[in-house]
Scaffold this motif. Sequence first.
Motif, PDB file in Angstrom:
ATOM      1  N   SER A  13       0.796  -1.105  -0.100  1.00  0.00           N
ATOM      2  CA  SER A  13       0.024  -0.085  -0.067  1.00  0.00           C
ATOM      3  C   SER A  13       0.759   1.055   0.196  1.00  0.00           C
ATOM      4  O   SER A  13       0.445   2.159  -0.587  1.00  0.00           O
ATOM      5  N   LEU A  14       1.887   1.198   0.754  1.00  0.00           N
ATOM      6  CA  LEU A  14       2.771   2.382   0.754  1.00  0.00           C
ATOM      7  C   LEU A  14       3.382   2.563  -0.608  1.00  0.00           C
ATOM      8  O   LEU A  14       3.731   3.831  -1.140  1.00  0.00           O
ATOM      9  N   SER A  15       4.121   1.436  -1.457  1.00  0.00           N
ATOM     10  CA  SER A  15       4.579   1.798  -2.590  1.00  0.00           C
ATOM     11  C   SER A  15       3.769   2.223  -3.609  1.00  0.00           C
ATOM     12  O   SER A  15       3.951   2.951  -4.169  1.00  0.00           O
ATOM     13  N   ALA A  16       2.312   1.692  -3.532  1.00  0.00           N
ATOM     14  CA  ALA A  16       1.524   2.371  -4.356  1.00  0.00           C
ATOM     15  C   ALA A  16       1.277   3.491  -4.200  1.00  0.00           C
ATOM     16  O   ALA A  16       0.817   4.392  -5.329  1.00  0.00           O
ATOM     17  N   ALA A  17       0.965   4.099  -3.022  1.00  0.00           N
ATOM     18  CA  ALA A  17       0.535   5.355  -2.788  1.00  0.00           C
ATOM     19  C   ALA A  17       1.782   6.525  -3.348  1.00  0.00           C
ATOM     20  O   ALA A  17       1.550   7.562  -3.812  1.00  0.00           O
ATOM     21  N   LEU A  25      11.453   9.292  -2.417  1.00  0.00           N
ATOM     22  CA  LEU A  25      11.660   9.185  -0.958  1.00  0.00           C
ATOM     23  C   LEU A  25      12.161  10.492  -0.447  1.00  0.00           C
ATOM     24  O   LEU A  25      12.036  11.012   0.434  1.00  0.00           O
ATOM     25  N   ARG A  26      13.151  10.983  -1.211  1.00  0.00           N
ATOM     26  CA  ARG A  26      13.909  12.430  -0.630  1.00  0.00           C
ATOM     27  C   ARG A  26      12.909  13.356  -0.391  1.00  0.00           C
ATOM     28  O   ARG A  26      12.679  14.178   0.353  1.00  0.00           O
ATOM     29  N   GLU A  27      12.022  13.472  -1.500  1.00  0.00           N
ATOM     30  CA  GLU A  27      10.857  14.430  -1.244  1.00  0.00           C
ATOM     31  C   GLU A  27       9.843  14.251  -0.160  1.00  0.00           C
ATOM     32  O   GLU A  27       9.470  14.969   0.686  1.00  0.00           O
ATOM     33  N   LEU A  28       9.578  12.901   0.022  1.00  0.00           N
ATOM     34  CA  LEU A  28       8.879  12.569   1.382  1.00  0.00           C
ATOM     35  C   LEU A  28       9.364  12.823   2.563  1.00  0.00           C
ATOM     36  O   LEU A  28       9.023  13.187   3.547  1.00  0.00           O
ATOM     37  N   VAL A  29      10.883  12.718   2.827  1.00  0.00           N
ATOM     38  CA  VAL A  29      11.550  12.959   3.956  1.00  0.00           C
ATOM     39  C   VAL A  29      11.670  14.350   4.320  1.00  0.00           C
ATOM     40  O   VAL A  29      11.305  14.949   5.165  1.00  0.00           O
ATOM     41  N   ASP A  30      11.573  15.377   2.995  1.00  0.00           N
ATOM     42  CA  ASP A  30      11.470  16.702   3.332  1.00  0.00           C
ATOM     43  C   ASP A  30      10.110  17.105   3.763  1.00  0.00           C
ATOM     44  O   ASP A  30      10.011  18.006   4.477  1.00  0.00           O
ATOM     45  N   SER A  31       9.062  16.466   3.031  1.00  0.00           N
ATOM     46  CA  SER A  31       7.887  16.836   3.674  1.00  0.00           C
ATOM     47  C   SER A  31       7.530  16.463   4.935  1.00  0.00           C
ATOM     48  O   SER A  31       6.725  17.169   5.614  1.00  0.00           O
ATOM     49  N   ASP A  68      -1.183  11.876   5.499  1.00  0.00           N
ATOM     50  CA  ASP A  68      -1.476  13.381   5.026  1.00  0.00           C
ATOM     51  C   ASP A  68      -0.820  13.817   4.010  1.00  0.00           C
ATOM     52  O   ASP A  68      -1.072  14.193   3.094  1.00  0.00           O
ATOM     53  N   VAL A  69       0.642  13.476   3.903  1.00  0.00           N
ATOM     54  CA  VAL A  69       1.487  13.696   2.756  1.00  0.00           C
ATOM     55  C   VAL A  69       1.159  13.144   1.525  1.00  0.00           C
ATOM     56  O   VAL A  69       1.228  13.807   0.459  1.00  0.00           O
ATOM     57  N   LEU A  70       0.706  11.897   1.422  1.00  0.00           N
ATOM     58  CA  LEU A  70       0.337  11.127   0.375  1.00  0.00           C
ATOM     59  C   LEU A  70      -1.212  11.548  -0.001  1.00  0.00           C
ATOM     60  O   LEU A  70      -1.749  10.551  -0.980  1.00  0.00           O
ATOM     61  N   ASP A  71      -1.784  12.285   0.847  1.00  0.00           N
ATOM     62  CA  ASP A  71      -3.214  12.575   0.325  1.00  0.00           C
ATOM     63  C   ASP A  71      -4.094  11.235   0.518  1.00  0.00           C
ATOM     64  O   ASP A  71      -5.071  10.989  -0.338  1.00  0.00           O
ATOM     65  N   LEU A  72      -3.921  10.534   1.487  1.00  0.00           N
ATOM     66  CA  LEU A  72      -4.713   9.421   1.833  1.00  0.00           C
ATOM     67  C   LEU A  72      -5.572   9.387   2.802  1.00  0.00           C
ATOM     68  O   LEU A  72      -5.523  10.397   3.709  1.00  0.00           O
ATOM     69  N   ALA A  73      -6.889   8.786   3.000  1.00  0.00           N
ATOM     70  CA  ALA A  73      -7.763   8.830   3.941  1.00  0.00           C
ATOM     71  C   ALA A  73      -6.999   8.193   5.172  1.00  0.00           C
ATOM     72  O   ALA A  73      -6.034   7.340   5.379  1.00  0.00           O
ATOM     73  N   PRO A  74      -7.576   8.968   6.467  1.00  0.00           N
ATOM     74  CA  PRO A  74      -6.955   8.441   7.896  1.00  0.00           C
ATOM     75  C   PRO A  74      -6.987   7.156   7.998  1.00  0.00           C
ATOM     76  O   PRO A  74      -7.955   6.347   7.649  1.00  0.00           O
TER      77      PRO A  74
END
Length: 313
Positions: A13-17, A25-31, A68-74
């Motif tokens: 699920s994480l990979s798909a998101a 991944l670098r952009e995720l670290v920053d966010s 939140d960063v990946l615009d997923l539902a809680p």
Amino acid sequence: MSPAVAPPSFPESLSAAIAARGVTLRELVDSLGARGHAVSLSTLSSWRTGRRRPDGAASREVVEALEDVLDLAPTTLSSLLGPSRRPGPRDTTPYSVGGEEGTAEALRALGMSDPHALVESSSHVVLDVDLTGRVTRLTARAAWLARTPGAHHAPYFVAVDTPAASSSSTAEAAVATPHAADGAIPALEPPTIRAVAGCTIGATHHRAETGLFAAELRLHRPLETNETVITEIELSGMLGGPDEPGWDLMVTRRQRVLALWVRFDPRRVPRTIHAITHDARGSVRRRVAAIGPEAHLLQPGFGPGTAGLRWEW
């Protein structure tokens, strides 16, 4: 009767998101850092591939921030983790370069029963980047303060490059990433570390699948409380690849001076360079002008938080 279809796992699920959002991944670290969650590139990579799972309270908070960063539902991701294997309050260890579990494992391997006895008060890191864009050498000078009598060693952590950590699909990254003949990703050799001055190297620990490398810095003699010492070490080898161009310094206590100096091959200087810092005051991103083939970040009175440089070719 149709067979039951197993629900997607957390790594799937994480990979798909991540793929759906089209982020690295670098952009995720920053966010995540901008939201107050300091996490390393190697930790996110190990979660995405399933080599490790978020288990501690702090890691689960990061997963909620990822939603939140990946615009997923809680609970899209957090509901897939199941019950924690280590319930209780948040881990208070100041080291989290390789994730909570990886860091605790490294400290045990180094024989560090009290990693707080010697604390870093200032840090100066020099990186050398070769023509291919790889970080091939790291030199670290640090000033340490003894908080307890008899302090004689300290851990040093580096999250080094792993092929699995790559989130880039560029041709350059594909060529530079080593693969075995059958297409499998090989285990990388740990970096070579040597003491230049002020200490010797004791035990070392390396997890190739996550990229976490740790070393024990042994002082020449035990220190008295509030006594200081300066050490210099050098690491060489495959430390960082061209697929995630940048380097972060993670500090867990306030540093008098935090400095990062990157020296590029004169034949290939990045097109743009940015300094990025994350701390309790928020996130700051600013353009940095190269001086010849070099760039630096100087942060007086910084920490806890992360500070680093990003570059684009």
